[in-house]
Motif scaffolding. Structure first.
Motif, PDB file in Angstrom:
ATOM      1  N   ILE A 140       6.840   3.238  -1.775  1.00 43.87           N
ATOM      2  CA  ILE A 140       5.631   2.438  -1.568  1.00 43.87           C
ATOM      3  C   ILE A 140       6.008   1.079  -0.989  1.00 43.87           C
ATOM      4  O   ILE A 140       5.371   0.592  -0.063  1.00 43.87           O
ATOM      5  CB  ILE A 140       4.844   2.302  -2.892  1.00 43.87           C
ATOM      6  N   GLU A 144       4.774  -0.301   2.512  1.00 44.87           N
ATOM      7  CA  GLU A 144       4.062  -1.569   2.659  1.00 44.87           C
ATOM      8  C   GLU A 144       4.721  -2.461   3.709  1.00 44.87           C
ATOM      9  O   GLU A 144       4.054  -3.120   4.487  1.00 44.87           O
ATOM     10  CB  GLU A 144       4.014  -2.305   1.319  1.00 44.87           C
ATOM     11  N   SER A 149      -0.095   3.633   8.527  1.00 49.38           N
ATOM     12  CA  SER A 149      -0.613   4.778   7.780  1.00 49.38           C
ATOM     13  C   SER A 149       0.125   6.069   8.122  1.00 49.38           C
ATOM     14  O   SER A 149       0.351   6.900   7.262  1.00 49.38           O
ATOM     15  CB  SER A 149      -2.100   4.942   8.041  1.00 49.38           C
ATOM     16  N   ILE A 152       3.411   5.986   6.288  1.00 51.35           N
ATOM     17  CA  ILE A 152       3.171   6.106   4.844  1.00 51.35           C
ATOM     18  C   ILE A 152       2.866   7.559   4.505  1.00 51.35           C
ATOM     19  O   ILE A 152       3.408   8.135   3.565  1.00 51.35           O
ATOM     20  CB  ILE A 152       2.006   5.199   4.406  1.00 51.35           C
ATOM     21  N   SER A 153       2.019   8.139   5.322  1.00 52.54           N
ATOM     22  CA  SER A 153       1.631   9.518   5.094  1.00 52.54           C
ATOM     23  C   SER A 153       2.853  10.443   5.191  1.00 52.54           C
ATOM     24  O   SER A 153       3.062  11.307   4.359  1.00 52.54           O
ATOM     25  CB  SER A 153       0.588   9.902   6.133  1.00 52.54           C
TER      26      SER A 153
END
Lengths: 207, 181
Positions: A140, A144, A149, A152-153
């Motif tokens: 995480i 960040e 996105s 992150i995905s």
């Protein structure tokens, strides 16, 4: 729910046990009430589950899949898009290395590192840094930092196979696909943004 | 569950280059894939995405299918794994506030359900299923709605039959409690 009632309703009793339980059911009003309650709830569940569908949706499912296959064919290993995706993925992995790897050498240069990592090494690094649940927080943090996105995905997806202990089959079944998914989930624009964001970070500038 | 003769024929024809045979398989299983994903995720948009992913995996991996299990079990295995994987990813995304629940609800207005009554029914079902942790939800759905035996569920999940029974018992208890509220 009474365990015996469960075994009865779930067809886990043999003939003798069933007979004995049915006798008990007849003479025990509390058990009977529980049984009726179970039947009523199951009936409700079945009702909630009986819905009508718009068949048009299903007619389109296969053509849509073929469309995706065609569009993915353009994402070849030699395309600039792949290069960008690979660069961004490598950069994400470098963030992992910088923060959580044994090496604490913050002077590492991005360009040099990009040249040094093979596809297999990238895959190995991901496996190493996502091998237990406690790595979630670290992922995480990385996500960040990257702030994208798509990444992150992709990283979350890879990590998910470790968070869920029962996901060995995913790894076994799709090991050859995980790398492809990781790169394939980032579009050209996203890859560009991620790449630019990462190279702006302090630790890549060298101290 | 043994392999269906028709499935075996479709697979062989597809491996010989007959694309239409794959389409037949996809037509046969797409609703099952969709409904499993829909019950797991509680969302049409997400189920739609999973259907596409599973069909793609089938298309690419069918050549590796060794007929050791039934195609039916294999498809459920892929679908279940995708769903669990998706739910974990979603947890991370929600934690990072990338997916706002309100936005997801708006997205789901584009649905495949025919009427409002059905949407209400499915919303109630989603509310109940959502109380279960992902893996218990998976077992509950496979047992209750797909009406699989524990042996089949164990083949899909790769876990022991005993574990499946215990998990189903816990899941059923939670569902009953929720429905009695």
């Amino acid at each position: 729910m009474n365990k015996k009632l469960f075994l009865y309703c779930d067809n886990q009793m043999n003939a003798d046990e069933r007979k004995k339980f049915e006798e008990e059911l007849k003479t025990d009003p509390a058990l009977q009430a529980q049984y009726n309650n179970y039947l009523g709830n199951i009936k409700k569940l079945r009702k909630y589950n009986s819905v009508e569908l718009n068949e048009k949706y299903f007619v389109n499912a296969v053509p849509v899949m073929h469309g995706r296959i065609e569009s993915r064919k353009h994402f070849s290993l030699l395309s600039p898009k792949f290069g960008l995706a690979l660069s961004s993925m490598t950069a994400v992995l470098l963030v992992f290395l910088m923060f959580f790897g044994k090496t604490t050498d913050n002077t590492i240069k991005l360009e040099k590192s990009l040249k040094g990592l093979s596809t297999e090494e990238i895959s190995n690094v991901l496996d190493t840094y996502s091998n237990n649940e406690s790595q979630l927080d670290k992922t995480i943090q990385v996500a960040e930092i990257v702030g994208d996105s798509g990444v992150i995905s992709a990283v979350g997806d890879k990590l998910a196979s470790e968070i869920i202990p029962n996901n060995e089959q995913l790894t076994a079944m799709e090991s050859s696909e995980s790398y492809e998914y990781l790169t394939g989930s980032i579009n050209e624009k996203e890859a560009d943004i991620v790449y630019n964001e990462i190279i702006k970070k302090e630790f890549f500038k060298g101290k | 569950m043994p392999n269906n003769e028709e499935d075996v024929q479709y697979i062989n024809r597809f491996l010989e280059g007959d694309e239409a045979a794959f389409n037949k398989l996809a037509e046969k299983y797409r609703q099952k894939i969709y409904w499993h994903a829909r019950r797991m995720t509680g969302s049409h948009i997400d189920a739609d995405e999973i259907v596409q992913e599973v069909l793609l995996v089938l298309y690419r991996k069918l050549k590796d299918f060794k007929f050791k299990s039934s195609l039916y079990t294999w498809i459920y295995k892929i679908t279940s794994t995708r769903c669990l994987n998706y739910l974990s990813r979603q947890k991370v995304r929600r934690f990072l506030s990338l997916d706002e629940p309100e936005i997801l609800n708006i997205k789901d207005n584009y649905d495949v359900l025919k009427n409002i009554e059905d949407k209400d029914k499915l919303a109630k079902l989603d509310q109940i299923l959502k109380i279960l942790p992902a893996k218990q939800r998976q077992i509950f759905i496979l047992r209750n709605f797909e009406e699989m035996s524990y042996e089949e569920i164990a083949a899909v999940t790769g876990k022991s039959v005993g574990g499946m029974k215990a998990n189903y018992f816990h899941a059923l208890n939670k569902v009953m409690e929720k429905m009695n509220e």
